[in-house]
Design a protein around this motif. Structure first.
Motif, mmCIF file in Angstrom:
data_model
loop_
_atom_site.group_PDB
_atom_site.id
_atom_site.type_symbol
_atom_site.label_atom_id
_atom_site.label_comp_id
_atom_site.label_asym_id
_atom_site.label_seq_id
_atom_site.Cartn_x
_atom_site.Cartn_y
_atom_site.Cartn_z
ATOM 1 N N THR A 135 0.911 -1.247 0.130
ATOM 2 C CA THR A 135 -0.036 -0.185 0.013
ATOM 3 C C THR A 135 0.704 1.221 0.053
ATOM 4 O OG1 THR A 135 -1.736 -1.364 1.274
ATOM 5 C CG2 THR A 135 -1.971 1.356 1.308
ATOM 6 N N LYS A 136 2.013 1.211 0.631
ATOM 7 C CA LYS A 136 2.954 2.249 0.670
ATOM 8 C C LYS A 136 3.385 2.759 -0.620
ATOM 9 C CE LYS A 136 4.659 2.004 5.379
ATOM 10 N NZ LYS A 136 5.984 1.759 6.234
ATOM 11 N N CYS A 137 3.406 1.780 -1.318
ATOM 12 C CA CYS A 137 3.792 2.267 -2.928
ATOM 13 C C CYS A 137 2.880 3.181 -3.623
ATOM 14 C CB CYS A 137 3.822 1.023 -3.736
ATOM 15 S SG CYS A 137 5.229 -0.114 -3.151
ATOM 16 N N GLN A 138 1.563 3.217 -3.259
ATOM 17 C CA GLN A 138 0.769 4.286 -3.411
ATOM 18 C C GLN A 138 0.527 5.509 -2.703
ATOM 19 O OE1 GLN A 138 -3.249 2.566 -3.588
ATOM 20 N NE2 GLN A 138 -4.351 4.401 -4.303
ATOM 21 N N THR A 139 0.655 5.495 -1.322
ATOM 22 C CA THR A 139 0.246 6.304 -0.455
ATOM 23 C C THR A 139 1.418 7.253 -0.155
ATOM 24 O OG1 THR A 139 0.384 4.850 1.261
ATOM 25 C CG2 THR A 139 -1.763 5.022 0.525
ATOM 26 N N VAL A 140 2.757 7.030 0.011
ATOM 27 C CA VAL A 140 3.720 7.753 0.535
ATOM 28 C C VAL A 140 4.207 8.815 -0.584
ATOM 29 C CG1 VAL A 140 4.670 5.867 1.916
ATOM 30 C CG2 VAL A 140 5.721 6.109 -0.220
ATOM 31 N N LYS A 176 6.902 11.183 -2.852
ATOM 32 C CA LYS A 176 7.812 10.509 -3.713
ATOM 33 C C LYS A 176 9.215 10.351 -2.997
ATOM 34 C CE LYS A 176 10.169 11.944 -8.158
ATOM 35 N NZ LYS A 176 10.210 12.932 -9.066
ATOM 36 N N ASP A 177 9.701 11.147 -2.190
ATOM 37 C CA ASP A 177 10.885 11.011 -1.543
ATOM 38 C C ASP A 177 10.949 9.776 -0.418
ATOM 39 O OD1 ASP A 177 12.152 13.092 -2.438
ATOM 40 O OD2 ASP A 177 11.603 14.572 -1.027
ATOM 41 N N ASP A 178 9.707 9.573 0.181
ATOM 42 C CA ASP A 178 9.527 8.492 1.154
ATOM 43 C C ASP A 178 9.671 7.189 0.280
ATOM 44 O OD1 ASP A 178 9.516 9.865 3.547
ATOM 45 O OD2 ASP A 178 7.341 10.246 3.460
ATOM 46 N N PHE A 179 9.139 7.292 -1.010
ATOM 47 C CA PHE A 179 8.780 5.819 -1.903
ATOM 48 C C PHE A 179 10.546 5.538 -2.344
ATOM 49 C CE2 PHE A 179 8.777 4.034 -5.994
ATOM 50 C CZ PHE A 179 7.817 2.849 -5.688
ATOM 51 N N GLN A 180 11.197 6.591 -2.366
ATOM 52 C CA GLN A 180 12.744 6.069 -2.832
ATOM 53 C C GLN A 180 13.429 5.504 -1.363
ATOM 54 O OE1 GLN A 180 14.047 6.264 -5.795
ATOM 55 N NE2 GLN A 180 12.214 7.064 -6.601
ATOM 56 N N ARG A 181 12.950 6.179 -0.210
ATOM 57 C CA ARG A 181 13.529 5.459 0.744
ATOM 58 C C ARG A 181 13.093 4.141 1.248
ATOM 59 N NH1 ARG A 181 13.721 10.928 2.754
ATOM 60 N NH2 ARG A 181 11.406 10.874 3.233
ATOM 61 N N VAL A 240 -3.918 -1.740 -5.612
ATOM 62 C CA VAL A 240 -2.802 -0.819 -5.764
ATOM 63 C C VAL A 240 -2.438 -0.795 -6.994
ATOM 64 C CG1 VAL A 240 -0.374 -0.338 -5.020
ATOM 65 C CG2 VAL A 240 -1.985 -1.306 -3.344
ATOM 66 N N THR A 241 -2.093 -1.801 -7.922
ATOM 67 C CA THR A 241 -1.515 -1.695 -9.142
ATOM 68 C C THR A 241 -2.712 -1.020 -10.257
ATOM 69 O OG1 THR A 241 -0.362 -3.796 -9.067
ATOM 70 C CG2 THR A 241 -1.088 -2.940 -11.241
ATOM 71 N N THR A 242 -4.092 -1.529 -9.867
ATOM 72 C CA THR A 242 -5.137 -0.636 -10.696
ATOM 73 C C THR A 242 -4.970 0.852 -10.184
ATOM 74 O OG1 THR A 242 -6.297 -2.755 -10.984
ATOM 75 C CG2 THR A 242 -7.342 -0.847 -11.325
ATOM 76 N N ALA A 243 -4.749 1.222 -9.098
ATOM 77 C CA ALA A 243 -4.864 2.556 -8.506
ATOM 78 C C ALA A 243 -3.825 3.401 -9.395
ATOM 79 C CB ALA A 243 -5.061 2.453 -6.897
ATOM 80 N N LEU A 244 -2.783 2.570 -9.333
ATOM 81 C CA LEU A 244 -1.356 3.292 -9.817
ATOM 82 C C LEU A 244 -1.669 3.566 -11.512
ATOM 83 C CD1 LEU A 244 1.722 1.749 -7.807
ATOM 84 C CD2 LEU A 244 0.732 3.946 -7.767
ATOM 85 N N ILE A 245 -2.294 2.475 -12.218
ATOM 86 C CA ILE A 245 -2.252 2.737 -13.618
ATOM 87 C C ILE A 245 -3.352 3.841 -13.636
ATOM 88 C CG2 ILE A 245 -3.237 1.389 -15.599
ATOM 89 C CD1 ILE A 245 -2.108 -1.163 -14.495
ATOM 90 N N ASN A 246 -4.352 4.012 -13.030
ATOM 91 C CA ASN A 246 -5.330 4.897 -13.273
ATOM 92 C C ASN A 246 -5.101 6.067 -12.593
ATOM 93 O OD1 ASN A 246 -6.893 3.098 -14.561
ATOM 94 N ND2 ASN A 246 -8.028 2.164 -12.650
ATOM 95 N N SER A 247 -3.945 6.409 -12.007
ATOM 96 C CA SER A 247 -3.612 7.642 -11.320
ATOM 97 C C SER A 247 -2.974 8.556 -12.615
ATOM 98 C CB SER A 247 -2.876 7.405 -10.077
ATOM 99 O OG SER A 247 -1.503 6.888 -10.439
ATOM 100 N N ARG A 306 6.748 4.281 -9.833
ATOM 101 C CA ARG A 306 6.162 3.353 -8.589
ATOM 102 C C ARG A 306 5.735 2.196 -9.171
ATOM 103 N NH1 ARG A 306 4.070 6.855 -4.056
ATOM 104 N NH2 ARG A 306 4.798 8.874 -4.333
ATOM 105 N N LEU A 307 5.423 2.152 -10.460
ATOM 106 C CA LEU A 307 4.945 0.803 -10.805
ATOM 107 C C LEU A 307 6.094 -0.240 -10.828
ATOM 108 C CD1 LEU A 307 2.439 1.551 -13.739
ATOM 109 C CD2 LEU A 307 1.965 0.405 -11.628
ATOM 110 N N LYS A 308 7.372 0.278 -11.380
ATOM 111 C CA LYS A 308 8.680 -0.640 -11.251
ATOM 112 C C LYS A 308 8.915 -0.870 -10.086
ATOM 113 C CE LYS A 308 10.355 1.325 -15.708
ATOM 114 N NZ LYS A 308 11.462 1.905 -16.277
ATOM 115 N N GLY A 309 9.005 0.238 -8.946
ATOM 116 C CA GLY A 309 9.337 -0.190 -7.839
ATOM 117 C C GLY A 309 8.428 -1.157 -6.968
ATOM 118 N N LEU A 310 6.902 -1.254 -7.273
ATOM 119 C CA LEU A 310 6.117 -1.875 -6.706
ATOM 120 C C LEU A 310 6.362 -3.555 -6.994
ATOM 121 C CD1 LEU A 310 3.499 -2.435 -5.462
ATOM 122 C CD2 LEU A 310 2.382 -2.265 -7.561
#
Length: 343
Positions: free
Chosen positions: A189-194, A196-201, A277-284, A292-296
């Motif tokens: 879930t964090k892949c969608q909600t955090v 950009k910087d937190d996602f890299q961390r 989460v994948t569907t939400a990212l694709i539609n965002s 984020r999709l690669k990081g997921l």
């Protein structure tokens, strides 16, 4: 610091000091009572240095010297346990993380002394597994105990004298699995909600399996490897030997079936979250959607989907596990798994 180094050296089975300590006579009750007196005084005075030293002393005493055979010894053990528990449950502003860690190590070292009997240990484990998320001390104790059990489990063959002590019952495994499923879903879930910087961390910290996930991995590897590698004794072809091996294989298969059912059910929950989460990212329309999709994918490998599922599915293809009973029991979970992965 010196006594801490002594404890670390003593933990190694390959050093002479281990043999030396192992041959020492059990400590007498009045000596442990004196240690408790020092601890109580240090706790009253808030002397963290002495508290840390005594906690390491407890670790050495429980591991090598103490045997609670008499009623007096058992009373001292109860007193020691109460002191350790008092420190463990102290408010976070009254105990530093280093002391809390030493408390957990002391309880783990004396687990079979402080909690004699399977029922008492199971009650403790149930407490730390169900309440650990709400208390940092219980959470850390859970991690220390499960890490220790996982290490011990990897060094024991199925059916050995110590095997049952390190392999927890189905109820406790269910609690552990619930934690692992929750951890996996939160991570995805964090892949969608955090941000950009937190996602890299987040990407820089995985894959790092939690203690609960590591324990499940150890149990799964323990059961699967023993099933796949089990061989009859070439020097004993008697009927009793063959019957014993057959019973061991059947017991292993029963344990694997129970564990596999729980793991596959948990994986279904995580896959459902992954799909959402994948569907939400694709539609965002966020700017770093592709990253984020690669990081997921990388994050997913750090969950139970990456650590447990591939090993389980590969092992189930081994001839020793290709039975109608196993296939029939796991079919519903496997069908659901195929449906999720094909979407």
């Amino acid at each position: 610091m010196c006594i801490h180094q002594l404890n670390l050296l003593a933990a190694s089975n390959n050093l002479p000091i281990t043999n030396f300590l192992g041959k020492q006579h059990p400590i007498e009750a009045h000596h442990l009572s004196s240690i408790c007196d020092i601890m109580e005084k240090a706790m009253v005075n808030g002397d963290t240095c002495i508290i840390r030293c005594i906690l390491v002393v407890f670790q050495v005493v429980f591991k090598f010297f103490f045997s609670p055979q008499t009623e007096r010894n058992r009373d001292i053990v109860r007193r020691s346990g109460l002191l350790l528990w008092q420190l463990l449950m102290a408010p976070r502003d009254q105990i530093c993380s280093e002391i809390q860690k030493e408390v957990c190590l002391a309880i783990s070292s004396g687990l079979n002394i402080l909690y004699p009997g399977e029922a008492e240990i199971n009650n403790l484990l149930k407490l730390v597994l169900t309440e650990g998320e709400r208390n940092s001390g219980l959470s850390q104790l859970r991690d220390v105990i499960l890490t220790n059990l996982a290490e011990q489990l990897q060094n024991n063959r199925f059916g050995s004298e110590d095997d049952e002590h390190y392999r927890l019952n189905d109820e406790l495994l269910h609690y552990i699995l619930k934690i692992v499923v929750r951890e996996s879903c939160v991570l995805i879930t964090k892949c969608q909600t955090v941000s950009k910087d937190d996602f890299q961390r987040l990407l820089s910290t995985v894959p790092a399996a939690s203690s609960c996930l590591r324990y499940l991995m150890a149990v799964q590897n323990h059961l699967l490897s023993n099933t796949i590698l089990i061989k009859p004794d070439e020097n004993d072809d008697s009927d009793s030997s063959l019957q014993g091996e057959t019973l061991k294989v059947q017991e292993l298969k029963t344990s694997i079936l129970s564990l596999a059912t729980q793991i596959l059910t948990g994986c279904d929950e995580v896959l459902e979250m992954l799909q959402q989460v994948t569907t939400a990212l694709i539609n965002s329309d966020i700017s770093d959607r592709e990253q984020r999709l690669k990081g997921l994918e990388q994050i997913t490998k750090a969950t139970m989907l990456g650590h447990l599922l591939p090993v389980l599915l590969t092992s189930l293809m081994h001839p020793n596990l290709q039975t109608l009973t196993m296939a029939d029991a796991l079919m519903p979970q496997l069908v659901q798994l195929v449906l999720y992965t094909s979407q």
